[in-house]
Scaffold this motif. Structure first.
Motif, mmCIF file in Angstrom:
data_model
loop_
_atom_site.group_PDB
_atom_site.id
_atom_site.type_symbol
_atom_site.label_atom_id
_atom_site.label_comp_id
_atom_site.label_asym_id
_atom_site.label_seq_id
_atom_site.Cartn_x
_atom_site.Cartn_y
_atom_site.Cartn_z
ATOM 1 N N PHE A 167 -26.677 -15.971 77.799
ATOM 2 C CA PHE A 167 -25.421 -15.680 78.455
ATOM 3 C C PHE A 167 -25.168 -14.297 78.114
ATOM 4 C CE2 PHE A 167 -20.967 -15.209 78.814
ATOM 5 C CZ PHE A 167 -20.685 -15.429 80.002
ATOM 6 N N VAL A 168 -25.066 -13.879 76.917
ATOM 7 C CA VAL A 168 -24.630 -12.581 76.606
ATOM 8 C C VAL A 168 -25.530 -11.637 76.980
ATOM 9 C CG1 VAL A 168 -23.889 -11.268 74.564
ATOM 10 C CG2 VAL A 168 -23.041 -13.388 74.489
ATOM 11 N N SER A 169 -26.596 -11.721 76.616
ATOM 12 C CA SER A 169 -27.731 -10.701 76.982
ATOM 13 C C SER A 169 -27.896 -10.449 78.573
ATOM 14 C CB SER A 169 -28.934 -11.290 76.553
ATOM 15 O OG SER A 169 -29.535 -12.414 77.084
ATOM 16 N N ASP A 170 -27.685 -11.640 79.526
ATOM 17 C CA ASP A 170 -27.617 -11.641 80.853
ATOM 18 C C ASP A 170 -26.521 -10.842 81.325
ATOM 19 O OD1 ASP A 170 -30.054 -12.730 80.774
ATOM 20 O OD2 ASP A 170 -29.182 -15.117 81.419
ATOM 21 N N HIS A 171 -25.152 -11.273 81.030
ATOM 22 C CA HIS A 171 -24.037 -10.602 81.694
ATOM 23 C C HIS A 171 -23.384 -9.383 81.069
ATOM 24 C CE1 HIS A 171 -23.894 -14.823 83.016
ATOM 25 N NE2 HIS A 171 -23.051 -14.400 83.968
ATOM 26 N N PHE A 172 -23.988 -8.821 79.835
ATOM 27 C CA PHE A 172 -23.254 -7.936 79.019
ATOM 28 C C PHE A 172 -24.416 -6.997 78.390
ATOM 29 C CE2 PHE A 172 -20.266 -11.302 78.997
ATOM 30 C CZ PHE A 172 -19.329 -10.807 79.560
ATOM 31 N N PRO A 173 -25.727 -6.915 79.075
ATOM 32 C CA PRO A 173 -26.724 -5.919 78.518
ATOM 33 C C PRO A 173 -26.430 -4.645 77.804
ATOM 34 C CG PRO A 173 -26.577 -6.237 80.696
ATOM 35 C CD PRO A 173 -25.734 -7.060 80.579
ATOM 36 N N GLU A 174 -25.030 -4.128 78.346
ATOM 37 C CA GLU A 174 -24.828 -2.649 78.063
ATOM 38 C C GLU A 174 -24.055 -2.770 76.511
ATOM 39 O OE1 GLU A 174 -20.855 -4.528 79.923
ATOM 40 O OE2 GLU A 174 -23.269 -4.489 80.344
ATOM 41 N N ARG A 175 -23.591 -3.923 76.060
ATOM 42 C CA ARG A 175 -22.783 -4.034 74.819
ATOM 43 C C ARG A 175 -23.717 -4.060 73.696
ATOM 44 N NH1 ARG A 175 -17.122 -7.262 76.149
ATOM 45 N NH2 ARG A 175 -16.661 -6.500 77.990
ATOM 46 N N ARG A 197 -16.066 -18.644 78.487
ATOM 47 C CA ARG A 197 -14.908 -18.968 79.208
ATOM 48 C C ARG A 197 -14.158 -17.926 80.207
ATOM 49 N NH1 ARG A 197 -13.604 -21.095 73.977
ATOM 50 N NH2 ARG A 197 -12.201 -19.402 73.806
ATOM 51 N N SER A 198 -14.189 -16.810 79.703
ATOM 52 C CA SER A 198 -13.517 -15.524 80.523
ATOM 53 C C SER A 198 -14.296 -15.491 81.931
ATOM 54 C CB SER A 198 -13.517 -14.408 79.592
ATOM 55 O OG SER A 198 -12.794 -14.388 78.508
ATOM 56 N N VAL A 199 -15.693 -15.579 81.802
ATOM 57 C CA VAL A 199 -16.433 -15.681 83.124
ATOM 58 C C VAL A 199 -16.384 -16.875 83.690
ATOM 59 C CG1 VAL A 199 -18.669 -15.564 83.960
ATOM 60 C CG2 VAL A 199 -17.917 -13.947 82.002
ATOM 61 N N GLN A 216 -14.679 -19.941 83.322
ATOM 62 C CA GLN A 216 -13.543 -20.779 83.654
ATOM 63 C C GLN A 216 -12.348 -19.960 83.928
ATOM 64 O OE1 GLN A 216 -12.685 -22.987 80.118
ATOM 65 N NE2 GLN A 216 -10.318 -23.405 80.635
ATOM 66 N N HIS A 217 -12.223 -18.769 83.524
ATOM 67 C CA HIS A 217 -11.091 -17.920 84.191
ATOM 68 C C HIS A 217 -11.431 -16.985 85.194
ATOM 69 C CE1 HIS A 217 -9.031 -19.569 80.754
ATOM 70 N NE2 HIS A 217 -9.835 -19.002 79.828
ATOM 71 N N ARG A 218 -12.716 -16.897 85.536
ATOM 72 C CA ARG A 218 -13.183 -15.844 86.760
ATOM 73 C C ARG A 218 -12.726 -14.600 86.677
ATOM 74 N NH1 ARG A 218 -17.329 -19.173 88.530
ATOM 75 N NH2 ARG A 218 -16.479 -21.345 88.669
ATOM 76 N N LEU A 219 -12.836 -13.946 85.292
ATOM 77 C CA LEU A 219 -12.408 -12.661 85.045
ATOM 78 C C LEU A 219 -13.567 -11.703 85.311
ATOM 79 C CD1 LEU A 219 -9.975 -13.070 82.172
ATOM 80 C CD2 LEU A 219 -9.510 -13.075 84.521
ATOM 81 N N ASN A 220 -13.345 -10.463 85.779
ATOM 82 C CA ASN A 220 -14.209 -9.459 85.786
ATOM 83 C C ASN A 220 -14.134 -8.507 84.543
ATOM 84 O OD1 ASN A 220 -16.189 -7.224 86.302
ATOM 85 N ND2 ASN A 220 -15.129 -6.995 88.422
ATOM 86 N N PRO A 221 -15.020 -8.300 83.618
ATOM 87 C CA PRO A 221 -14.701 -7.425 82.349
ATOM 88 C C PRO A 221 -14.612 -5.954 82.820
ATOM 89 C CG PRO A 221 -17.163 -8.078 82.521
ATOM 90 C CD PRO A 221 -16.438 -9.132 83.766
ATOM 91 N N ARG A 222 -14.938 -5.619 84.058
ATOM 92 C CA ARG A 222 -15.116 -4.167 84.197
ATOM 93 C C ARG A 222 -13.971 -3.982 85.143
ATOM 94 N NH1 ARG A 222 -19.930 -5.158 82.664
ATOM 95 N NH2 ARG A 222 -20.298 -6.297 84.570
#
Length: 648
Positions: A16-24, A38-40, A42-48
């Protein structure tokens, strides 16, 4: 406290981390990866995405701080102590409540960068709003942690490095957390470990101060491991009731007992944790004047033990309350007494408090439903708000709608010119107690259901709805399940009201009935120096009490008024107790026998009550105590209790 985890394996989280946050360019640990998940999902938040800070208004902050006044007053000392050590190094110190709202903040002199980042009083940091962050994720995981720079979910928080520790109360429940945050830290995450240890130390100080404040009128124990360098993280604090049961503890005690040994702490007898009961500890410590060294049960750890005995109860025995105390509403633990069923109910209530869960109290008339409702309000974070009671059976059906929902001026002929706020609106910010909810008319059940679902009310004549923020506690003596079956009560409303159900046992079934009678007698005005003779006591113990505690209180007031020469005999009791059949009394006298001669012995009373509750089934009683049959037989022999096989 349960850690909020998801049914995902470490490999799934890594994918999940590598798919959604490859730049980190970081590998988050499992707790942080869970929080990102959960943030993605459950809470439907956009990190950027753009994320504005959620800050309460000045009025909301004032109201919120007032609700947490006691906690804030105690915790602010720890906040000040931590701030003296880290603010000059560029850290902001924040105190939050259990919902992630900051109650107190201490900032460096250059305040603007910190306030722009939301490090101020009134900011909301729960995960559903801010994603992975120091305060919100610590509350979700219920453990101390560092959230460093890119470990935050939102890119707008990348400049923060947060060292945070949760704060627990004496019931083991989260009260909030303590946080030290710096900006633009160029060092690695490991550079914050020393700051985290300081934060943890001050969080433990706050917990211990809150414990001592909460139990300043109780016998308390401090237990320190002997074979280690003692620090705040290891010292265990326990508060005991008059029977030697644990009614409160600090975090170290909960960890040692529940997480390491896998056993419940609250409600346990002290002699199940240590090789001594209360009286033996008092004797060994010369009444608390000196410490003592013992080995714990099971693990055989050598510990130093010291006792603190409040001045008002030097022997840890119950004393008659003063007139001022009698006028105060009893708290949950006092109402629970020594009845096992009620104590379990009180522990469950403590766990659901302030979680937005409606509570339904059931029980016969006179069992104390309103007293429990008031105690729930006083134990909650809403204690500074109003407690509004509405007896649904005592108001004419034609008036109950206006009583509940209110109206605005000019709504109808004969209405108050200024209008009238309904009970729901009056209870805003506090607790609404709906007594005898089973007697609410059917059409109002529908309106109440809508209000509870939408969390707003529309008084008659109002142009706009009024937002509603109340804790709902309901009570009934009726069988709501039967009423639902007979189409007299809405099933959907029942489920809205019964997030938790507390069933109050009738007085005749309480295992602590004998002790309760004695305590209530001592609490009556003018009862000092008055005692029950054996025959009157037997009548009180054997009576079925259809009116429960309310009837018992009236009976005791009547008996005290008629007592002569400091003695209550049968002639002082109401007519219904005087006319009781004699055989039942003879049986009670035969059963209790020598036990009646030692009513001052708490173990004997509790042992006898439990045996009666299990109808003298030795196996069942032994299982209830958590001891073997042979140990139970030895205790029965010790107190002269004989099985009355011919009676059951």
């Amino acid at each position: 406290m349960t850690v909020h985890t998801l049914e995902t394996s470490p490999s799934d989280l890594a994918a999940f981390v590598s798919d959604h946050f490859p730049e980190r360019n970081i590998r988050p640990n499992e707790l942080i990866a869970q929080s990102w998940y959960r943030s993605v999902n459950q809470h439907r938040l956009n990190p950027r995405g753009h994320c504005s800070k959620h800050i309460l208004t000045a009025e909301e902050i004032h109201h919120h701080q007032a609700q947490h006044q006691e906690y804030l007053a105690i915790a602010s000392q720890g906040v000040t102590g931590l701030a003296k050590r880290v603010v000059q190094a560029g850290f902001a110190v924040l105190l939050s409540d259990e919902n992630g709202i900051t109650l107190d903040a201490r900032l460096p002199n250059q305040r603007d960068p910190y306030t722009e980042s939301g490090l101020i009083v009134g900011a909301r940091w729960d995960e559903s709003i801010a994603g992975t962050n120091g305060i919100g994720t610590t509350l979700a995981a219920a453990q101390a942690m560092i959230i460093h720079r890119e470990e935050h979910f939102l890119t707008s928080n990348f400049r923060l490095s947060c060292s945070v520790s949760p704060i627990f109360d004496a019931q083991g429940l989260l009260r909030g957390c303590l946080n030290a945050t710096c900006l633009n830290s160029e060092g690695p995450k490991e550079a914050q470990y020393l700051t985290l240890q300081l934060v943890i130390m001050y969080a433990r100080m706050i917990e211990n101060a809150h414990f001592r404040q909460s139990y300043r009128d109780r016998l308390t124990l401090a237990i320190k491991p002997r074979d280690e360098i003692t620090d705040l993280a290891n010292e265990q604090l326990l508060a005991l009731d008059d029977e030697g049961r644990v009614i409160g503890a600090n975090r170290a005690a909960f960890v040692a007992c529940e997480e390491e040994q896998g056993r419940l702490l609250l409600g346990s007898r002290i002699d199940s944790l240590l090789p001594a009961n209360v009286n033996e500890l008092l004797s060994m410590t010369s009444g608390g004047a000196r410490g003592v060294r013992l080995r714990t049960l099971g693990e055989e750890t050598l510990v130093d033990i010291s006792l603190r005995i409040p001045a008002r109860q030097p022997q840890t025995r119950p004393t008659a309350p003063s007139r001022a105390q009698r006028n105060e509403h009893p708290n949950l633990e006092q109402l629970g007494g020594n009845d096992i069923q009620l104590q379990q109910g009180v522990r469950r209530i403590r766990k659901v408090l302030d979680k937005g869960i409606p509570i339904l109290i059931t029980g016969e008339t006179g069992t104390g439903k309103e007293a429990f409702a008031r105690a729930i309000h006083q134990a909650s974070a809403r204690r500074a708000g109003p407690f509004v009671a509405l007896n649904c059976a005592a108001i004419p059906e034609s008036l109950i709608e206006s009583e509940l929902f209110g109206y605005r001026s000019g709504s109808f002929t004969g209405a108050n010119k200024k209008g009238m706020k309904g009970k729901l609106e009056l209870a805003n910010g506090g607790t609404l107690f709906l007594d005898e909810i089973g007697d609410m008319p059917a059409h109002l059940q529908t309106r109440l259901l809508r209000v509870l679902a939408e969390r707003e009310i529309s008084p008659l004549g109002a142009e706009t709805p009024v937002p509603l923020d109340v804790q709902v506690v309901s009570a009934t003596h009726q069988n709501l399940a039967g009423m639902i079956r007979d189409k007299l009560f809405r099933e959907d409303l029942f489920y809205r009201l019964s997030g938790m159900t507390l069933a109050l046992p009738p007085l005749r079934e309480r295992s602590d009935r004998a002790e309760l009678i004695q305590q209530l007698l001592a609490a009556q005005e003018g009862a000092k120096g008055i005692h029950l003779d054996n025959h009157a006591r037997q009548r009180l113990h054997a009576y079925s009490w259809p009116g429960n505690i309310r009837q018992l209180l009236n009976c005791l007031r009547y008996a005290v008024a008629l007592a002569e020469d400091g003695r209550i005999d049968i002639d002082c009791l109401p007519a219904e107790l005087q006319s009781m059949s004699q055989p039942a009394l003879v049986a009670e006298e035969n059963v209790s026998g020598s036990l009646a001669e030692q009513l001052g012995d708490a173990e004997a009373r509790h042992l006898y009550a439990t045996l009666r509750e299990h109808r003298w089934n030795i196996s069942g009683a032994a299982e209830a105590f958590g001891i073997s049959r042979s140990t139970l037989y030895r205790k029965m022999k010790k107190h002269g209790i004989v099985q009355p096989n011919e009676l059951f």
